[in-house]
Design a protein around this motif. Sequence first.
Motif, PDB file in Angstrom:
ATOM      1  N   THR A  38     -41.224  50.917   5.963  1.00 45.39           N
ATOM      2  CA  THR A  38     -41.482  49.563   5.476  1.00 45.39           C
ATOM      3  C   THR A  38     -42.828  49.032   5.940  1.00 45.39           C
ATOM      4  OG1 THR A  38     -39.106  49.129   5.517  1.00 45.39           O
ATOM      5  CG2 THR A  38     -40.562  47.225   5.397  1.00 45.39           C
ATOM      6  N   GLU A  39     -43.155  49.228   7.215  1.00 46.44           N
ATOM      7  CA  GLU A  39     -44.381  48.612   7.730  1.00 46.44           C
ATOM      8  C   GLU A  39     -45.644  49.293   7.232  1.00 46.44           C
ATOM      9  OE1 GLU A  39     -45.397  49.584  12.081  1.00 46.44           O
ATOM     10  OE2 GLU A  39     -43.254  50.061  11.951  1.00 46.44           O
ATOM     11  N   PHE A  40     -45.502  50.448   6.563  1.00 46.11           N
ATOM     12  CA  PHE A  40     -46.664  51.167   6.040  1.00 46.11           C
ATOM     13  C   PHE A  40     -46.806  51.024   4.526  1.00 46.11           C
ATOM     14  CE2 PHE A  40     -44.677  53.920   9.433  1.00 46.11           C
ATOM     15  CZ  PHE A  40     -45.394  53.346  10.470  1.00 46.11           C
ATOM     16  N   ASP A  41     -45.785  50.492   3.871  1.00 48.08           N
ATOM     17  CA  ASP A  41     -45.770  50.374   2.418  1.00 48.08           C
ATOM     18  C   ASP A  41     -46.932  49.490   1.964  1.00 48.08           C
ATOM     19  OD1 ASP A  41     -45.171  49.735  -0.287  1.00 48.08           O
ATOM     20  OD2 ASP A  41     -43.029  50.021   0.078  1.00 48.08           O
ATOM     21  N   PRO A  42     -47.807  49.985   1.081  1.00 46.21           N
ATOM     22  CA  PRO A  42     -48.936  49.158   0.620  1.00 46.21           C
ATOM     23  C   PRO A  42     -48.509  47.848  -0.013  1.00 46.21           C
ATOM     24  CG  PRO A  42     -49.233  51.460  -0.025  1.00 46.21           C
ATOM     25  CD  PRO A  42     -47.833  51.348   0.515  1.00 46.21           C
ATOM     26  N   ARG A  43     -47.263  47.776  -0.481  1.00 49.57           N
ATOM     27  CA  ARG A  43     -46.784  46.555  -1.135  1.00 49.57           C
ATOM     28  C   ARG A  43     -46.464  45.447  -0.144  1.00 49.57           C
ATOM     29  NH1 ARG A  43     -42.549  49.904  -4.696  1.00 49.57           N
ATOM     30  NH2 ARG A  43     -42.274  50.750  -2.604  1.00 49.57           N
ATOM     31  N   ARG A  44     -46.745  45.675   1.134  1.00 48.81           N
ATOM     32  CA  ARG A  44     -46.648  44.575   2.106  1.00 48.81           C
ATOM     33  C   ARG A  44     -47.786  43.579   1.925  1.00 48.81           C
ATOM     34  NH1 ARG A  44     -48.913  48.971   4.916  1.00 48.81           N
ATOM     35  NH2 ARG A  44     -50.616  48.491   6.379  1.00 48.81           N
ATOM     36  N   PHE A  45     -48.799  43.977   1.162  1.00 45.35           N
ATOM     37  CA  PHE A  45     -49.898  43.083   0.809  1.00 45.35           C
ATOM     38  C   PHE A  45     -49.827  42.774  -0.678  1.00 45.35           C
ATOM     39  CE2 PHE A  45     -51.677  45.724   4.306  1.00 45.35           C
ATOM     40  CZ  PHE A  45     -51.774  44.725   5.263  1.00 45.35           C
ATOM     41  N   GLY A  46     -50.124  41.541  -1.027  1.00 46.82           N
ATOM     42  CA  GLY A  46     -50.130  41.127  -2.420  1.00 46.82           C
ATOM     43  C   GLY A  46     -51.446  40.470  -2.771  1.00 46.82           C
ATOM     44  N   PRO A  97     -51.476  52.039   8.547  1.00 45.64           N
ATOM     45  CA  PRO A  97     -51.973  52.747   7.365  1.00 45.64           C
ATOM     46  C   PRO A  97     -51.284  52.290   6.091  1.00 45.64           C
ATOM     47  CG  PRO A  97     -50.530  54.167   8.656  1.00 45.64           C
ATOM     48  CD  PRO A  97     -50.745  52.936   9.470  1.00 45.64           C
ATOM     49  N   LEU A  98     -51.887  52.633   4.961  1.00 46.92           N
ATOM     50  CA  LEU A  98     -51.301  52.387   3.649  1.00 46.92           C
ATOM     51  C   LEU A  98     -50.640  53.684   3.199  1.00 46.92           C
ATOM     52  CD1 LEU A  98     -54.323  50.520   1.983  1.00 46.92           C
ATOM     53  CD2 LEU A  98     -52.296  49.471   3.023  1.00 46.92           C
ATOM     54  N   LEU A  99     -49.321  53.710   3.237  1.00 50.24           N
ATOM     55  CA  LEU A  99     -48.553  54.904   2.877  1.00 50.24           C
ATOM     56  C   LEU A  99     -47.455  54.501   1.920  1.00 50.24           C
ATOM     57  CD1 LEU A  99     -48.001  56.538   6.399  1.00 50.24           C
ATOM     58  CD2 LEU A  99     -49.756  57.137   4.724  1.00 50.24           C
ATOM     59  N   MET A 131     -50.625  55.745  -2.242  1.00 46.61           N
ATOM     60  CA  MET A 131     -51.710  55.496  -1.306  1.00 46.61           C
ATOM     61  C   MET A 131     -51.463  56.297  -0.031  1.00 46.61           C
ATOM     62  SD  MET A 131     -53.373  53.187  -3.075  1.00 46.61           S
ATOM     63  CE  MET A 131     -54.335  52.038  -2.127  1.00 46.61           C
ATOM     64  N   CYS A 132     -52.516  56.919   0.464  1.00 47.02           N
ATOM     65  CA  CYS A 132     -52.473  57.650   1.734  1.00 47.02           C
ATOM     66  C   CYS A 132     -53.824  57.426   2.401  1.00 47.02           C
ATOM     67  CB  CYS A 132     -52.193  59.137   1.495  1.00 47.02           C
ATOM     68  SG  CYS A 132     -51.988  60.105   3.002  1.00 47.02           S
ATOM     69  N   CYS A 133     -54.031  56.229   2.901  1.00 45.23           N
ATOM     70  CA  CYS A 133     -55.359  55.838   3.377  1.00 45.23           C
ATOM     71  C   CYS A 133     -55.220  54.642   4.307  1.00 45.23           C
ATOM     72  CB  CYS A 133     -56.264  55.496   2.183  1.00 45.23           C
ATOM     73  SG  CYS A 133     -55.554  54.302   1.022  1.00 45.23           S
ATOM     74  N   GLY A 134     -56.347  54.060   4.690  1.00 47.71           N
ATOM     75  CA  GLY A 134     -56.329  52.829   5.459  1.00 47.71           C
ATOM     76  C   GLY A 134     -55.996  52.997   6.925  1.00 47.71           C
ATOM     77  N   THR A 135     -56.144  54.198   7.468  1.00 46.80           N
ATOM     78  CA  THR A 135     -55.858  54.365   8.886  1.00 46.80           C
ATOM     79  C   THR A 135     -57.134  54.363   9.701  1.00 46.80           C
ATOM     80  OG1 THR A 135     -55.007  55.867  10.571  1.00 46.80           O
ATOM     81  CG2 THR A 135     -55.724  56.860   8.503  1.00 46.80           C
ATOM     82  N   LEU A 143     -45.056  60.790   4.213  1.00 46.01           N
ATOM     83  CA  LEU A 143     -45.345  60.408   2.829  1.00 46.01           C
ATOM     84  C   LEU A 143     -44.917  61.513   1.872  1.00 46.01           C
ATOM     85  CD1 LEU A 143     -46.448  58.382   0.830  1.00 46.01           C
ATOM     86  CD2 LEU A 143     -48.724  59.403   1.129  1.00 46.01           C
ATOM     87  N   ALA A 144     -45.117  62.770   2.243  1.00 47.23           N
ATOM     88  CA  ALA A 144     -44.671  63.875   1.385  1.00 47.23           C
ATOM     89  C   ALA A 144     -43.171  63.809   1.157  1.00 47.23           C
ATOM     90  CB  ALA A 144     -45.066  65.210   2.022  1.00 47.23           C
ATOM     91  N   GLN A 145     -42.406  63.500   2.188  1.00 47.50           N
ATOM     92  CA  GLN A 145     -40.956  63.367   2.026  1.00 47.50           C
ATOM     93  C   GLN A 145     -40.623  62.257   1.028  1.00 47.50           C
ATOM     94  OE1 GLN A 145     -39.578  62.583   5.994  1.00 47.50           O
ATOM     95  NE2 GLN A 145     -39.549  64.749   6.590  1.00 47.50           N
ATOM     96  N   TRP A 146     -41.286  61.129   1.174  1.00 51.47           N
ATOM     97  CA  TRP A 146     -41.018  59.990   0.300  1.00 51.47           C
ATOM     98  C   TRP A 146     -41.357  60.335  -1.149  1.00 51.47           C
ATOM     99  CZ3 TRP A 146     -43.409  54.464   1.380  1.00 51.47           C
ATOM    100  CH2 TRP A 146     -42.791  53.523   0.551  1.00 51.47           C
TER     101      TRP A 146
END
Length: 805
Positions: A378-386, A333-335, A346-350, A364-367
């Motif tokens: 890290t593996e859900f962070d949307p910034r893993r894509f550019g 997912p994108l979190l 972002m809270c989507c892409g699942t 995500l609420a905690q973050w």
Amino acid sequence: MKTNARVVVVGGGMMGASLLYHLALEGCTDTLLIEKSELTSGSTWHAAGQCPSITGSYNLAKIHAYSNRLYPTLEALTGQYVSWHPCGGLRLANNAHELAWLKQVHGYSKSIGFSMDIVGLDEIRRLNPFLTTDKVLAAGWTRDDGHGDPSGLCNALAKAARDLGATVMRHNRVLDIRPTPSGEWEVITEKGSVIAEMVVNAAGCYAREVAAMVGADAPITNMQHHYVVTHPVPAFMERSEEIPVMRDSYTSGYFRQEQKSGLMGVYESTGLHEAWGPRGFPDWESTNELFPDDLDRIAPWLERAIERMPIFGEVGIRRIINGAIPHTPDGAPLLGPAPGLRNFWMCCGTSFGIAQGGGCGKYLAQWMLHGDAEINMTEFDPRRFGPFADKAYVRAKVFLDYRLTFTTRRPGEEEMDGRPQKTSPLHDKLIAQGCVHTETFGWERPKWFSLDGRTEDYSYRRNTLFDVIRDEVNAVHQRVGVLDLTGFAKYDIHGPDAEAFLNRVCANQVPRTAGGIALVHLLSAGGRILGEMTITRLDDTRFYALSAAAAELRDRDLLIQSLRPGEAVQIDNVTESRGVLIVSGPRSRDVLSRLTDTDLGNAAFPWMRAREIHIAGQPVRALRVSYVGELGWELHPPIASMPALYDAVWDAGRNFGMANFGLYAVNTMRIEKAYKAWSTELTNELNMLEADMPRFIKFNKSDFVGKAATLAQQQRPLKIVYAEVAATDADARGGEPVLVGERCIGVTTSGAYGYRVNKSLVFACVDPEFAAPGSQFEVLIQDERRTATVLEGAAFDPDNSRLRV
């Protein structure tokens, strides 16, 4: 309607409702969820509603496990009917690799806390007496699994959020989202505007359209997915007990009981269809949309499901659902924050929105509210894509992800769909020398070199590459090796306030003199580890920062968004304008000295120093650092100079036995040196003390981000340790449980075999009482207990003598 809110959530599906509830649980109720139609009217309402515990990602398994603990409580909490069926799940293993994968996941269950056993054929048949087990070896039996009514679950979460004070507005379309001069967001809707501190894109299948409103992207492709419901099955009518949800690679799908009927869902591998192609997302006006069914397309997989459950073939199909499911290129997912934007999340892409919705909302609420989450995000962070993740790349990777949904990929296994996207100028030259590449943030990077034509037999155990990696390590250890690591993230940071700025955002002291190099860490306000960089001081006002390839956008945002108004600092991302060539090994000085007039001797050019020099006539930033524990330099030339530089280094190295090496070898050598890695050991789950990194904190600085929180950390509930494992033919990879008797005291973060010391080595996060050198515990590797002993220092060259020569 509300005209101001701390948080506006766009989208009323499972992800948005869960986030709204968990924000409220964390004490944030100044929130507004805006849904253009009814709750669940996107892709949630037509989901099959399964909630498996088994997944190949350790951190995603934590998300699933939390959802499965939450959902059975919602009906009592809210009075909303959710139809939770606690029937458990069976994941069939049809070959030795799938069984090895289940053993790895079984290890996850020990530290995460979900109930799982690996069971044989007799127990499988007891749990599902209607199943045929041809070619089945075993199964993963997860008792905490279940399935629920997707609409009921979503509405229960929304009601729970409203009961705590959150606001839900239905039948109100978001028309635009605009930044305000004050740094907030104006969310423009059909019924008026709302000013929000934070906005969350939880728009599911519409996420790409909502992201475009703020000039961002949501790298998803919506796929068509079928499941069918049969007429009532006579055998089910006679039973009170429900069979488990079945998951099976042979059928490439799932099947289960639906009341007294059967349900079969398949992920076909041919004839795939993008939903709303070629546009890729629905009209903003559409709701509750399904697509025409195509039984011919999915017939081969339905036939296999009926082979497994012959009783399903005794009755006809009553209902066919063909709806849209969003997928990301890597299936996660994108979190997290959208790249380059403040307070747009972002809270989507699942593609497993029901199973993951609960956990995604919680973490995500905690973050969002605290700056950190309990789990590694890290593996859900949307910034893993550019920018490399363009529409063609995303579509190719999503089609791959869809058809491999029930295929268990083996360690190291990668596909070339959508690749290559970003290549070094050496890419083709290295392929001609046998290079096998891996992909990181779109970059093709050397993984290992096939000098004899062999291929990798992917496995959880030591495989056909064991001696290949040994030879690459020996070349670096005994002679000299060369590695293209151009994909490193690189930043030029300069200006009159650059030094003060970096000392404020880094826990360590940045270098005080020109040519100095320092390893630094960026922390959250709560003291958790957000990033790791190597910073070189070029002169009074110029610095050169390096970080992991996958962290390029994360670290760019951390740096830029840490700037204060009026601060005279310029941050330039120079990742794609500079290359990186690693030259390491005891003969590296001999090789490079043939190509430069610069004195490379230890006195003139010591360890942890940098100089701007010429090598083979090419201008380079030469850094005397080594991640592999040998004498060596990183050479950072203009990227166009890479071919000439590599050719010159290779020619000069021939007489010294130079060899290419790849990232497999790098990983084993860094673990031998007890070097912790960002995203495995150094994560947002830990502070610097828990990560055993106090030497990289300078508390005598006036202040730095996270200083107060780190000083306040009196007790350490966790501690990273480094240990030798009595392994035989399988090494820890990360995610294996650490055991003392039947008590789970921690989890491994990474591991490998160390060829220079002939030891299996591991990093683990454990209870502090087991952190002292000499402490022993067991690591469960492929369901086998292996004794581990905590080491006092690095297994290889603990005094760094080989780096200082």
